[in-house]
Design a protein around this motif. Structure first.
Motif, PDB file in Angstrom:
ATOM      1  N   VAL A  93       0.874  -1.168   0.000  1.00  6.15           N
ATOM      2  CA  VAL A  93       0.000   0.000   0.000  1.00  6.15           C
ATOM      3  C   VAL A  93       0.915   1.222   0.000  1.00  6.15           C
ATOM      4  CG1 VAL A  93      -1.784   1.296   1.210  1.00  6.15           C
ATOM      5  CG2 VAL A  93      -1.821  -1.218   1.220  1.00  6.15           C
ATOM      6  N   TYR A  94       0.681   2.109  -0.936  1.00  7.86           N
ATOM      7  CA  TYR A  94       1.492   3.314  -1.077  1.00  7.86           C
ATOM      8  C   TYR A  94       0.738   4.511  -0.518  1.00  7.86           C
ATOM      9  CZ  TYR A  94       4.997   0.930  -3.874  1.00  7.86           C
ATOM     10  OH  TYR A  94       6.011   0.084  -4.292  1.00  7.86           O
ATOM     11  N   TYR A  95       1.447   5.276   0.311  1.00  9.47           N
ATOM     12  CA  TYR A  95       0.879   6.457   0.945  1.00  9.47           C
ATOM     13  C   TYR A  95       1.669   7.695   0.541  1.00  9.47           C
ATOM     14  CZ  TYR A  95      -1.074   2.964   4.149  1.00  9.47           C
ATOM     15  OH  TYR A  95      -1.731   1.890   4.690  1.00  9.47           O
ATOM     16  N   CYS A  96       0.968   8.802   0.393  1.00 12.82           N
ATOM     17  CA  CYS A  96       1.689  10.059   0.266  1.00 12.82           C
ATOM     18  C   CYS A  96       1.433  10.894   1.519  1.00 12.82           C
ATOM     19  CB  CYS A  96       1.301  10.829  -0.989  1.00 12.82           C
ATOM     20  SG  CYS A  96      -0.294  11.642  -0.958  1.00 12.82           S
ATOM     21  N   ALA A  97       2.369  11.780   1.775  1.00 17.17           N
ATOM     22  CA  ALA A  97       2.291  12.632   2.946  1.00 17.17           C
ATOM     23  C   ALA A  97       2.903  13.984   2.620  1.00 17.17           C
ATOM     24  CB  ALA A  97       3.029  11.984   4.121  1.00 17.17           C
ATOM     25  N   ALA A  98       2.405  15.028   3.259  1.00 19.08           N
ATOM     26  CA  ALA A  98       2.878  16.384   2.995  1.00 19.08           C
ATOM     27  C   ALA A  98       3.223  17.085   4.301  1.00 19.08           C
ATOM     28  CB  ALA A  98       1.822  17.180   2.238  1.00 19.08           C
ATOM     29  N   ASP A  99       4.236  17.922   4.227  1.00 19.13           N
ATOM     30  CA  ASP A  99       4.649  18.682   5.401  1.00 19.13           C
ATOM     31  C   ASP A  99       5.138  20.053   4.966  1.00 19.13           C
ATOM     32  OD1 ASP A  99       5.265  18.309   8.424  1.00 19.13           O
ATOM     33  OD2 ASP A  99       7.004  19.342   7.582  1.00 19.13           O
ATOM     34  N   ASP A 100       4.863  21.067   5.779  1.00 22.69           N
ATOM     35  CA  ASP A 100       5.213  22.433   5.395  1.00 22.69           C
ATOM     36  C   ASP A 100       6.569  22.877   5.921  1.00 22.69           C
ATOM     37  OD1 ASP A 100       3.230  24.380   7.816  1.00 22.69           O
ATOM     38  OD2 ASP A 100       4.676  22.754   8.071  1.00 22.69           O
ATOM     39  N   SER A 101       7.366  21.953   6.422  1.00 24.37           N
ATOM     40  CA  SER A 101       8.706  22.339   6.862  1.00 24.37           C
ATOM     41  C   SER A 101       9.529  22.721   5.635  1.00 24.37           C
ATOM     42  CB  SER A 101       9.372  21.201   7.634  1.00 24.37           C
ATOM     43  OG  SER A 101       9.421  20.027   6.846  1.00 24.37           O
ATOM     44  N   TRP A 102      10.224  23.843   5.750  1.00 21.62           N
ATOM     45  CA  TRP A 102      10.957  24.409   4.627  1.00 21.62           C
ATOM     46  C   TRP A 102      12.386  23.885   4.620  1.00 21.62           C
ATOM     47  CZ3 TRP A 102       9.348  26.570   0.406  1.00 21.62           C
ATOM     48  CH2 TRP A 102      10.217  27.323  -0.387  1.00 21.62           C
ATOM     49  N   GLY A 103      12.822  23.373   3.482  1.00 20.45           N
ATOM     50  CA  GLY A 103      14.197  22.898   3.436  1.00 20.45           C
ATOM     51  C   GLY A 103      14.522  22.181   2.146  1.00 20.45           C
ATOM     52  N   THR A 104      15.729  21.647   2.094  1.00 13.68           N
ATOM     53  CA  THR A 104      16.230  20.968   0.897  1.00 13.68           C
ATOM     54  C   THR A 104      16.363  19.465   1.105  1.00 13.68           C
ATOM     55  OG1 THR A 104      18.513  21.368   1.580  1.00 13.68           O
ATOM     56  CG2 THR A 104      17.492  23.027   0.162  1.00 13.68           C
ATOM     57  N   VAL A 105      15.847  18.978   2.220  1.00 13.19           N
ATOM     58  CA  VAL A 105      15.900  17.539   2.491  1.00 13.19           C
ATOM     59  C   VAL A 105      14.508  17.037   2.868  1.00 13.19           C
ATOM     60  CG1 VAL A 105      18.310  17.614   3.231  1.00 13.19           C
ATOM     61  CG2 VAL A 105      16.468  17.925   4.921  1.00 13.19           C
ATOM     62  N   CYS A 106      14.360  15.742   2.966  1.00  9.14           N
ATOM     63  CA  CYS A 106      13.081  15.164   3.372  1.00  9.14           C
ATOM     64  C   CYS A 106      12.836  15.452   4.852  1.00  9.14           C
ATOM     65  CB  CYS A 106      13.082  13.655   3.151  1.00  9.14           C
ATOM     66  SG  CYS A 106      13.349  13.154   1.440  1.00  9.14           S
ATOM     67  N   PRO A 107      11.653  15.887   5.204  1.00 11.63           N
ATOM     68  CA  PRO A 107      11.374  16.131   6.632  1.00 11.63           C
ATOM     69  C   PRO A 107      11.307  14.828   7.416  1.00 11.63           C
ATOM     70  CG  PRO A 107       9.396  16.452   5.322  1.00 11.63           C
ATOM     71  CD  PRO A 107      10.504  16.228   4.359  1.00 11.63           C
ATOM     72  N   ALA A 108      11.514  14.954   8.706  1.00  9.89           N
ATOM     73  CA  ALA A 108      11.472  13.776   9.576  1.00  9.89           C
ATOM     74  C   ALA A 108      10.041  13.366   9.903  1.00  9.89           C
ATOM     75  CB  ALA A 108      12.240  14.051  10.865  1.00  9.89           C
ATOM     76  N   LYS A 109       9.119  14.298   9.813  1.00  5.93           N
ATOM     77  CA  LYS A 109       7.721  13.985  10.083  1.00  5.93           C
ATOM     78  C   LYS A 109       6.856  14.733   9.086  1.00  5.93           C
ATOM     79  CE  LYS A 109       6.716  18.152  11.916  1.00  5.93           C
ATOM     80  NZ  LYS A 109       5.645  19.073  11.426  1.00  5.93           N
ATOM     81  N   TYR A 110       5.657  14.223   8.927  1.00  3.94           N
ATOM     82  CA  TYR A 110       4.725  14.813   7.967  1.00  3.94           C
ATOM     83  C   TYR A 110       3.393  15.106   8.653  1.00  3.94           C
ATOM     84  CZ  TYR A 110       7.876  13.478   4.185  1.00  3.94           C
ATOM     85  OH  TYR A 110       8.967  13.369   3.343  1.00  3.94           O
ATOM     86  N   ASP A 111       2.780  16.214   8.259  1.00  4.46           N
ATOM     87  CA  ASP A 111       1.530  16.625   8.896  1.00  4.46           C
ATOM     88  C   ASP A 111       0.303  15.945   8.308  1.00  4.46           C
ATOM     89  OD1 ASP A 111       2.702  20.028   9.272  1.00  4.46           O
ATOM     90  OD2 ASP A 111       2.724  18.377  10.700  1.00  4.46           O
ATOM     91  N   TYR A 112       0.288  15.743   7.010  1.00  5.84           N
ATOM     92  CA  TYR A 112      -0.907  15.244   6.339  1.00  5.84           C
ATOM     93  C   TYR A 112      -0.604  13.933   5.622  1.00  5.84           C
ATOM     94  CZ  TYR A 112      -2.105  20.123   7.082  1.00  5.84           C
ATOM     95  OH  TYR A 112      -2.316  21.342   7.658  1.00  5.84           O
ATOM     96  N   TRP A 113      -1.449  12.958   5.881  1.00  7.62           N
ATOM     97  CA  TRP A 113      -1.287  11.633   5.297  1.00  7.62           C
ATOM     98  C   TRP A 113      -2.543  11.233   4.549  1.00  7.62           C
ATOM     99  CZ3 TRP A 113       2.991   8.375   5.616  1.00  7.62           C
ATOM    100  CH2 TRP A 113       4.032   8.817   6.441  1.00  7.62           C
ATOM    101  N   GLY A 114      -2.337  10.545   3.416  1.00  3.22           N
ATOM    102  CA  GLY A 114      -3.458   9.972   2.708  1.00  3.22           C
ATOM    103  C   GLY A 114      -3.797   8.599   3.245  1.00  3.22           C
ATOM    104  N   ARG A 115      -4.837   7.989   2.665  1.00  4.81           N
ATOM    105  CA  ARG A 115      -5.280   6.680   3.126  1.00  4.81           C
ATOM    106  C   ARG A 115      -4.623   5.543   2.379  1.00  4.81           C
ATOM    107  NH1 ARG A 115     -11.787   7.282   4.343  1.00  4.81           N
ATOM    108  NH2 ARG A 115     -11.596   8.923   5.907  1.00  4.81           N
ATOM    109  N   GLY A 116      -3.917   5.853   1.317  1.00  2.00           N
ATOM    110  CA  GLY A 116      -3.162   4.833   0.610  1.00  2.00           C
ATOM    111  C   GLY A 116      -3.841   4.290  -0.627  1.00  2.00           C
ATOM    112  N   THR A 117      -3.022   3.735  -1.498  1.00  2.00           N
ATOM    113  CA  THR A 117      -3.505   3.075  -2.706  1.00  2.00           C
ATOM    114  C   THR A 117      -2.704   1.787  -2.896  1.00  2.00           C
ATOM    115  OG1 THR A 117      -3.974   3.372  -5.082  1.00  2.00           O
ATOM    116  CG2 THR A 117      -1.951   4.380  -4.257  1.00  2.00           C
ATOM    117  N   GLN A 118      -3.396   0.715  -3.217  1.00  3.68           N
ATOM    118  CA  GLN A 118      -2.756  -0.602  -3.305  1.00  3.68           C
ATOM    119  C   GLN A 118      -2.047  -0.762  -4.646  1.00  3.68           C
ATOM    120  OE1 GLN A 118      -2.676  -3.351  -1.003  1.00  3.68           O
ATOM    121  NE2 GLN A 118      -1.200  -4.117  -2.510  1.00  3.68           N
ATOM    122  N   VAL A 119      -0.819  -1.201  -4.573  1.00  2.00           N
ATOM    123  CA  VAL A 119      -0.052  -1.577  -5.766  1.00  2.00           C
ATOM    124  C   VAL A 119       0.307  -3.046  -5.642  1.00  2.00           C
ATOM    125  CG1 VAL A 119       2.114  -1.270  -7.035  1.00  2.00           C
ATOM    126  CG2 VAL A 119       0.873   0.728  -6.165  1.00  2.00           C
TER     127      VAL A 119
END
Length: 123
Positions: A93-119
C-alpha cells in the motif's frame, strides 16, 4: 478540510509501470515537502521517495532509484510517483504525505497523510 488523496494503484505484471498521484485539497503543495511511503503485509512502513519543499530536490530509497521518479505539478496541486520496471517486491500500500517544513531535504515527520492506494505486482 486539509487532506491528500492518493490514486493510480492497481495490478500490474512484473516489468510494468504505474503512475501514482497525490492530490492535495485545502492547501497548496507549492511550499510543501511531499513524501511517498509504502507498507507491505507484515512489514513496517518505509520511505520510498520525497521531494523537498524549497528547491525540489528529490530523494529515493536505493531499491527504487533508477526505476521510480517523483515529480510535482504545482498547477494541478499534485505530486506524482512514476514507477517503472515494477517488481513483485514493490507490492504494498502506497501512501503520500505532505509537510510544510521548509528545506532541501526530506522532513522527519509529515503533517498530512493519505489513506493509501494498493499496488500489486504479480504475473
Amino acid at each position: 478540510q486539509l487532506q491528500v488523496v492518493e490514486s493510480g494503484g492497481g495490478l500490474v505484471q512484473p516489468g510494468g509501470s504505474l503512475r501514482l498521484s497525490c492530490a492535495a485539497s485545502g492547501f497548496r503543495l507549492d511550499h510543501y515537502a511531499v513524501g511517498w511511503f509504502r507498507q507491505a503485509p507484515g512489514k513496517e512502513r518505509e520511505g520510498v521517495s520525497c521531494i523537498a519543499s524549497s528547491d525540489g530536490s528529490t530523494f529515493y530509497r536505493s531499491s527504487v532509484r533508477g526505476r521510480f521518479t517523483i515529480s510535482k505539478d504545482n498547477a494541478k496541486n499534485t505530486v506524482y510517483l512514476q514507477m517503472n520496471n515494477l517488481k513483485p517486491e514493490d507490492t504494498a500500500v502506497y501512501y503520500c504525505a505532505a509537510d510544510d517544513s521548509w528545506g532541501t531535504v526530506c522532513p522527519a515527520k509529515y503533517d498530512y497523510w493519505g489513506r493509501g492506494t494498493q499496488v500489486t505486482v504479480s504475473s
